[in-house]
Design a protein around this motif. Structure first.
Motif, short mmCIF file in Angstrom:
data_model
loop_
_atom_site.label_atom_id
_atom_site.label_comp_id
_atom_site.label_asym_id
_atom_site.label_seq_id
_atom_site.Cartn_x
_atom_site.Cartn_y
_atom_site.Cartn_z
N SER A 187 0.66 -0.82 -0.21
CA SER A 187 -0.30 -0.47 -0.13
C SER A 187 0.93 1.53 0.33
N ILE A 188 0.42 2.49 -1.08
CA ILE A 188 0.78 4.07 -0.58
C ILE A 188 0.49 4.38 0.53
N GLU A 189 0.51 6.05 1.36
CA GLU A 189 0.25 6.32 1.71
C GLU A 189 0.51 8.06 2.14
N ILE A 190 -0.34 8.65 2.30
CA ILE A 190 0.46 10.18 2.10
C ILE A 190 -0.10 11.30 3.67
N ILE A 191 0.64 10.83 4.34
CA ILE A 191 0.73 11.56 5.94
C ILE A 191 0.60 12.65 5.69
N LYS A 198 -1.49 -11.36 11.55
CA LYS A 198 -2.46 -12.49 11.48
C LYS A 198 -1.48 -13.67 10.69
N ASN A 199 -1.86 -12.37 9.71
CA ASN A 199 -0.49 -13.96 7.90
C ASN A 199 1.24 -13.88 8.40
N GLY A 200 1.26 -13.36 9.34
CA GLY A 200 2.76 -13.40 9.33
C GLY A 200 3.58 -12.78 8.34
N LEU A 201 3.37 -10.90 7.78
CA LEU A 201 3.50 -10.88 6.44
C LEU A 201 4.56 -9.87 7.29
N PRO A 202 5.68 -9.56 6.61
CA PRO A 202 6.29 -8.71 7.37
C PRO A 202 7.26 -7.90 5.92
N GLY A 203 7.63 -6.76 6.51
CA GLY A 203 7.64 -5.89 5.39
C GLY A 203 8.68 -4.48 5.80
N LEU A 204 8.47 -3.56 4.94
CA LEU A 204 9.11 -2.09 4.79
C LEU A 204 8.28 -0.72 5.05
N PHE A 212 4.15 1.12 1.53
CA PHE A 212 4.69 -0.13 2.44
C PHE A 212 4.55 -1.39 1.77
N VAL A 213 6.63 -2.15 1.69
CA VAL A 213 6.84 -2.69 0.08
C VAL A 213 7.24 -4.43 1.58
N LEU A 214 6.73 -5.31 0.49
CA LEU A 214 6.29 -6.38 0.67
C LEU A 214 8.47 -7.12 0.52
N LEU A 215 8.47 -8.08 1.86
CA LEU A 215 9.94 -8.57 1.43
C LEU A 215 9.74 -10.20 1.20
N SER A 216 8.78 -10.19 -0.39
CA SER A 216 9.39 -10.84 -0.53
C SER A 216 9.97 -11.30 -1.39
N GLU A 217 10.81 -10.32 -2.10
CA GLU A 217 11.66 -10.08 -3.06
C GLU A 217 13.01 -10.18 -2.63
N LEU A 218 13.20 -9.79 -1.39
CA LEU A 218 14.45 -10.22 -0.43
C LEU A 218 13.94 -11.35 -0.22
N ASP A 219 13.65 -12.04 0.23
CA ASP A 219 13.31 -13.34 0.49
C ASP A 219 13.41 -14.38 -0.67
N SER A 220 13.58 -14.17 -2.17
CA SER A 220 13.66 -14.62 -3.20
C SER A 220 15.30 -14.41 -3.33
N VAL A 221 15.89 -12.69 -2.72
CA VAL A 221 17.30 -12.67 -3.09
C VAL A 221 18.02 -13.74 -2.30
N LYS A 241 10.68 10.86 11.16
CA LYS A 241 10.78 12.03 11.80
C LYS A 241 11.95 11.96 12.90
N ALA A 242 12.89 10.81 13.35
CA ALA A 242 14.30 10.87 13.13
C ALA A 242 15.40 11.01 12.69
N GLY A 243 14.94 10.71 11.58
CA GLY A 243 16.11 10.67 10.60
C GLY A 243 15.74 9.47 10.14
N THR A 244 15.01 8.42 10.27
CA THR A 244 15.54 7.30 9.44
C THR A 244 13.87 6.95 8.83
N PRO A 245 14.81 6.99 7.55
CA PRO A 245 13.58 6.75 6.65
C PRO A 245 12.21 5.42 6.40
N VAL A 246 13.78 3.91 6.69
CA VAL A 246 13.00 3.21 6.17
C VAL A 246 12.73 2.59 7.67
N THR A 247 12.19 0.97 7.83
CA THR A 247 11.68 1.00 8.94
C THR A 247 11.29 -0.55 8.61
N GLU A 248 12.04 -0.94 9.19
CA GLU A 248 10.78 -2.80 9.45
C GLU A 248 8.94 -3.08 9.93
#
Length: 372
Positions: A102-106, A148-154, A175-184, A135-142
């Motif tokens: 998903s994509i959000e504008i906040i 419920k379905n155990g779906l991690p992302g960034l 909100f990016v899925l980590l499935s591609e990283l799993d493939s890597v 806000k603290a300067g870290t643009p990427v967060t897990e």
């Protein structure tokens, strides 16, 4: 003082034991030395693997961040964000990339102005970890996209700046899925096509990521449904989160199996990358050498036992018969003889004894006849 003496059988056994002990010490020294060398080479390879894979993980994260930053600087996004802030227009559009959940504008105060999922608009994310980190300067967060379905992302966030004055008007978060990283991670060990002379692929090697909570965020080669369910508290995970140290060596993994492994801390995301292979496969060369040596040792032991038995039967017992016959002869029993069972030196000695006994008997008979 009479010195204690060993029988011939005991002397032969002692000689064999001394030789066996010398060979055993030599084997153990060689085995341990070869195992250490093999272990060092394996760990060097794992360190190289982990460094390479860490680079791929960081590249994946950097590409997601760069994509989001480019997206946030798009003129249409900027105009839409400004209109959302001023008018509250909430028309939704689904993301085109399957890797984007998903994509959000906040808004700058943490209120979701619009979301591609159609349900998040209006909720506050001001207290959520990804927004506080941004806000603290870290643009990427897990983050967890679907607990419920155990779906991690960034959660990848970027400022949307006004074209008029350059001031931030909103925050664009993908909100990016980590499935591609799993493939890597899963394809890190078979990136090239093997040739006919290449060694067979490793069966137990795997690479996976663990978050700061000690949970797997990429899949396991051995366990199903391990993502966000399997707790990992192995030695390298503790070393990374306790002291920020990378670690390589032999240790027990999340299955309780001894592995050779190498870890890399990814401090930007509070992750630790682990590359591991079961020790029995990693050190198969040393194990095979040990097994071959044990087989050879068992064979030699059986052979030595057979030779000792033959030596006892064909030499020791014959000498004992000769000793007993000589003692009987010295006591005047001139009829004594010993059996001749071989044509070797012991057989020759037995024949010589029998000849001597016969000669003594004949001489004794002549002497008695002359005296009569």
């Amino acid at each position: 003082m009479k010195r204690p003496s060993l029988s011939l059988s005991k002397k032969a056994l002692l000689a064999v034991l001394l030789i066996f002990f010398t060979v055993l010490v030599s084997f153990l020294h060689g085995y341990n030395n070869n195992r250490r060398i093999l272990e060092r080479h394996v760990l060097d390879d794992l360190r190289l693997y982990s460094a390479t894979i860490k680079g791929r993980v960081l590249q994946f994260v950097e590409m997601a961040q760069r994509r989001n930053t480019d997206f946030a600087s798009d003129g249409v996004i900027i105009e839409r964000s400004e209109r959302l802030v001023t008018t509250g227009d909430k028309k939704n559009k689904l993301p085109l990339d399957d890797l984007i959940r998903s994509i959000e504008i906040i808004s700058n105060d943490g209120r979701v102005l619009v979301s591609t999922d159609g349900v998040s608009a209006g909720r506050s994310v001001a207290g959520e970890r990804f927004f506080l980190n941004f806000k603290a300067g870290t643009p990427v967060t897990e983050t967890v996209l679907d607990r419920k379905n155990g779906l991690p992302g960034l959660a990848v966030s970027s400022e949307v700046r006004s074209r008029r004055n350059g001031k931030p008007v909103a925050v664009l978060t993908q909100f990016v899925l980590l499935s591609e990283l799993d493939s890597v991670l899963k394809t890190a060990f078979n990136s090239s096509v093997p040739g006919p002379s290449d060694p067979p692929p490793l069966k137990t090697i795997e690479a996976y990521l663990v978050n700061v909570d000690g949970l797997m965020i990429t899949g396991s080669r051995f366990l199903k449904d391990s993502v966000l369910r399997e707790m990992v508290r192995s030695k390298p995970v503790r070393a990374c989160f306790d002291s920020g140290a990378d670690l390589s060596g032999l240790y027990a993994d999340y299955r309780g199996v001894e592995v050779a492994g190498s870890s890399r801390c990814i401090s930007q995301l509070d992750w630790v990358l682990l590359v591991e292979i079961d020790s029995y496969e990693a050190l198969a060369g040393a194990v095979n050498m040990r097994n071959d040596a044990l087989t050879a040792g068992a064979t030699v032991t059986v052979l030595v036992a057979f030779l000792l038995t033959a030596f006892h039967k064909n030499v020791v017992l014959q000498i004992r018969r000769l000793s007993s016959a000589a003692s009987s002869l010295s006591k005047g029993n001139y009829n004594v003889t010993v059996p001749v069972d071989s044509n070797d030196e012991v057989g020759a000695l037995s024949r010589a004894f029998n000849s001597m006994a016969s000669e003594i008997k004949s001489r004794e008979t002549r002497i008695r006849a002359s005296e009569a």
